[in-house]
Design a protein around this motif. Structure first.
Motif, PDB file in Angstrom:
ATOM      1  N   ARG A 181      -2.304  34.731  44.242  1.00 41.56           N
ATOM      2  CA  ARG A 181      -2.421  33.420  44.889  1.00 41.56           C
ATOM      3  C   ARG A 181      -1.282  33.184  45.872  1.00 41.56           C
ATOM      4  O   ARG A 181      -1.503  32.700  46.992  1.00 41.56           O
ATOM      5  N   LEU A 182      -0.077  33.538  45.461  1.00 41.49           N
ATOM      6  CA  LEU A 182       1.061  33.314  46.366  1.00 41.49           C
ATOM      7  C   LEU A 182       0.870  34.059  47.686  1.00 41.49           C
ATOM      8  O   LEU A 182       1.140  33.537  48.759  1.00 41.49           O
ATOM      9  N   VAL A 225       0.883  26.835  34.284  1.00 40.44           N
ATOM     10  CA  VAL A 225       0.556  26.082  35.496  1.00 40.44           C
ATOM     11  C   VAL A 225      -0.483  26.809  36.362  1.00 40.44           C
ATOM     12  O   VAL A 225      -1.520  26.251  36.710  1.00 40.44           O
ATOM     13  N   CYS A 226      -0.196  28.051  36.690  1.00 42.50           N
ATOM     14  CA  CYS A 226      -1.099  28.804  37.576  1.00 42.50           C
ATOM     15  C   CYS A 226      -2.146  29.496  36.704  1.00 42.50           C
ATOM     16  O   CYS A 226      -2.231  30.717  36.635  1.00 42.50           O
ATOM     17  N   PRO A 231      -5.766  25.703  38.482  1.00 41.67           N
ATOM     18  CA  PRO A 231      -4.290  25.726  38.468  1.00 41.67           C
ATOM     19  C   PRO A 231      -3.742  24.343  38.793  1.00 41.67           C
ATOM     20  O   PRO A 231      -4.293  23.624  39.622  1.00 41.67           O
ATOM     21  N   CYS A 233      -1.494  22.790  40.586  1.00 40.39           N
ATOM     22  CA  CYS A 233      -0.570  22.988  41.717  1.00 40.39           C
ATOM     23  C   CYS A 233       0.394  21.810  41.875  1.00 40.39           C
ATOM     24  O   CYS A 233       1.503  21.981  42.382  1.00 40.39           O
ATOM     25  N   CYS A 236       3.525  22.732  40.297  1.00 40.99           N
ATOM     26  CA  CYS A 236       4.031  24.076  40.588  1.00 40.99           C
ATOM     27  C   CYS A 236       5.253  24.014  41.512  1.00 40.99           C
ATOM     28  O   CYS A 236       5.230  23.315  42.524  1.00 40.99           O
ATOM     29  N   THR A 239       4.524  25.655  45.479  1.00 40.45           N
ATOM     30  CA  THR A 239       3.434  25.276  46.391  1.00 40.45           C
ATOM     31  C   THR A 239       3.763  25.604  47.855  1.00 40.45           C
ATOM     32  O   THR A 239       2.907  26.084  48.584  1.00 40.45           O
ATOM     33  N   CYS A 242       2.975  29.157  48.777  1.00 41.86           N
ATOM     34  CA  CYS A 242       1.727  29.717  48.252  1.00 41.86           C
ATOM     35  C   CYS A 242       0.617  29.711  49.302  1.00 41.86           C
ATOM     36  O   CYS A 242       0.201  28.666  49.786  1.00 41.86           O
ATOM     37  N   TYR A 245      -2.689  28.049  48.068  1.00 43.73           N
ATOM     38  CA  TYR A 245      -2.563  26.585  48.098  1.00 43.73           C
ATOM     39  C   TYR A 245      -2.712  26.084  49.538  1.00 43.73           C
ATOM     40  O   TYR A 245      -3.425  25.119  49.797  1.00 43.73           O
ATOM     41  N   GLN A 250      -7.550  28.159  45.972  1.00 43.30           N
ATOM     42  CA  GLN A 250      -6.903  28.822  44.836  1.00 43.30           C
ATOM     43  C   GLN A 250      -7.896  29.619  43.987  1.00 43.30           C
ATOM     44  O   GLN A 250      -7.536  30.669  43.456  1.00 43.30           O
TER      45      GLN A 250
HETATM   46  S1  SF4 Z   1       0.640  26.499  44.184  1.00 44.52           S
HETATM   47 FE1  SF4 Z   1      -1.038  26.540  42.749  1.00 44.52          FE
HETATM   48  S2  SF4 Z   1      -2.115  28.458  43.155  1.00 44.52           S
HETATM   49 FE2  SF4 Z   1      -0.097  28.602  44.120  1.00 44.52          FE
HETATM   50  S3  SF4 Z   1       1.193  29.613  42.619  1.00 44.52           S
HETATM   51 FE3  SF4 Z   1       1.427  27.428  42.306  1.00 44.52          FE
HETATM   52  S4  SF4 Z   1      -0.114  26.867  40.745  1.00 44.52           S
HETATM   53 FE4  SF4 Z   1      -0.628  28.896  41.531  1.00 44.52          FE
END
Ligand code: SF4
Length: 393
Positions: A181-182, A225-226, A231, A233, A236, A239, A242, A245, A250
């Motif tokens: 995701r990142l 969290v993820c 997720p 976010c 997180c 964000t 990411c 995001y 996601q």
């Molecule tokens: S922003 Fe959302 S999708 Fe990205 S790493 Fe954090 S929880 Fe995961």
């Protein structure tokens, strides 16, 4: 995200981890006296009392023995279940020397219910190897760790980084999801190229100021969290770094395993009972490699298409129980483990008292267990689902 260094993201992650980490029994400092919440500033530290003078291993920040045991127990088993097992294990075998002295039967007894019993045998062999080859102190180097039985890339990285704060990478399912995701990676680490990309990322993150907190923070972020679905976010710390995001996409990452890779296993799960209602016993089975579900304590599963074939398979696997009355129960359990998708119909096999070969040996892997113990000893999702489905009828 730029590889190498990762100053800002890793700082955001470790600050979040310090404030949000779960208190788990293996997350204590090397003296066992409290939480490990701060790094050691500079990757490793030398220590006259804890380090190994012969190999110049750094002093551990966290007990490597406890780190190792918890990581092995956590393979295929949920944190909540492992916590009790871990506490009991550490009370019984508080250090590598006490484990190395134990009989295999004692170790298997302490492991009973966790499944995958080859892991228990491997930890005993490894404890003896650590005593014989390293004077009872865990090595901190990845290569030395990889030379120990049952320790693969992930566990070696976990011990080296979490216990010794060495800049060694780790990669598990949670971290793969976070990285995918990142970085917006639309592939999994299941090809040579894909594996290299993910491990390179893991290495970049581990080469931070505090590898232990970064690695554990990544695992915790993926767990809390993820998460695979939805997720969170808003909570997180990453964000702003990411890509998924930023794209608002996601759920697209990581990609689902292609359906063609999944193997469908249709068949029957058999719950065989014997004894009076108040002290009923249930037949459980631990398959061995190369059988499916190898090492998992579960109900016997037969991949056959109809009841007639099931009865044949049952008689051939358990000739002493050939007289069992096999009756279908309503409902079906579906479950995915790695790339296998199970669709199992439920069947009950009643073995009348007098037909049970009480004293005779059961075929290897089969054992009768008190029905009252099943909630405790069935730790994997598939047998738990089967048991729940049966209990609900
Ligand atoms: S922003 Fe959302 S999708 Fe990205 S790493 Fe954090 S929880 Fe995961």
């Amino acid at each position: 995200m730029k590889a190498g260094g990762l100053g800002e993201p890793s700082r955001a992650l470790t600050e979040w981890f310090a404030a949000n980490r779960r208190e788990l029994p293996w997350r204590v400092d090397a003296a066992g006296s409290g939480s490990v919440t701060e790094g050691t500033q500079g990757v490793v530290r030398e220590g006259p009392s804890m380090g190994n003078p012969e190999s110049a291993d750094p002093a551990p920040r966290r007990d490597p023995y406890g780190t190792w045991i918890s990581e092995i127990m956590l393979q295929q088993t949920q944190v909540a279940t492992v916590m009790d097992y871990y506490r009991r294990w550490m009370a019984r075998f508080p250090d590598v020397a006490s484990l190395a002295r134990a009989e295999e039967s004692e170790v298997l007894e302490a492991w009973a219910g966790l499944g995958y019993y080859s892991r228990a045998r491997n930890v005993l062999a490894t404890a003896r190897q650590v005593m014989a080859d390293f004077g009872g102190r865990f090595p901190s180097g990845r290569d030395e760790l990889l030379g120990l039985k049952g320790i693969g890339e992930y566990t070696a990285g976990a011990i080296a980084s979490l216990a010794f704060n060495r800049p060694e990478p780790i990669l598990d399912g949670n971290i793969v999801r976070v990285f995918s995701r990142l970085e917006g990676l639309d592939f999994l680490p299941d090809t040579k190229e894909g594996k290299r990309t993910y491990w390179d990322l893991a290495r970049s993150w581990a080469e931070s100021r505090d590898p232990a907190l970064v690695n554990e923070g990544l695992m915790e972020l993926g767990a809390l969290v993820c998460t695979p679905r939805n997720p969170d976010c808003a909570r997180c710390p990453l964000t702003r770094f990411c890509r998924a995001y930023a794209m608002g996409d996601q759920d697209r990452f990581p990609p689902a395993r292609s359906r063609k890779d999944a193997v469908e296993v249709a068949g029957y799960a058999v719950a065989a009972f014997t004894g009076a209602l108040e002290d009923r016993k249930v037949l459980l089975y631990t398959p061995k490699k190369p059988e499916r579900l190898a090492g998992l304590l579960t109900f016997p599963v037969f991949a056959v298409s109809d009841l007639r074939s099931l009865r044949e398979a049952w008689k051939s696997a358990l000739p002493a129980l050939a007289g069992a009355a096999i009756r279908p129960r309503t409902g079906m359990v579906t479950h995915s483990i790695t790339h296998h998708r199970y669709r199992l119909r439920l069947v009950e096999a009643i073995i009348e008292e007098g037909c049970l070969p009480e004293d005779g040996p059961m075929p290897e892997g089969y054992a009768w267990e008190p029905a009252g113990d099943l909630d405790r000893i069935l730790v994997s999702s598939l047998p738990r689902k089967i048991w729940k489905a049966l209990a609900g009828q």
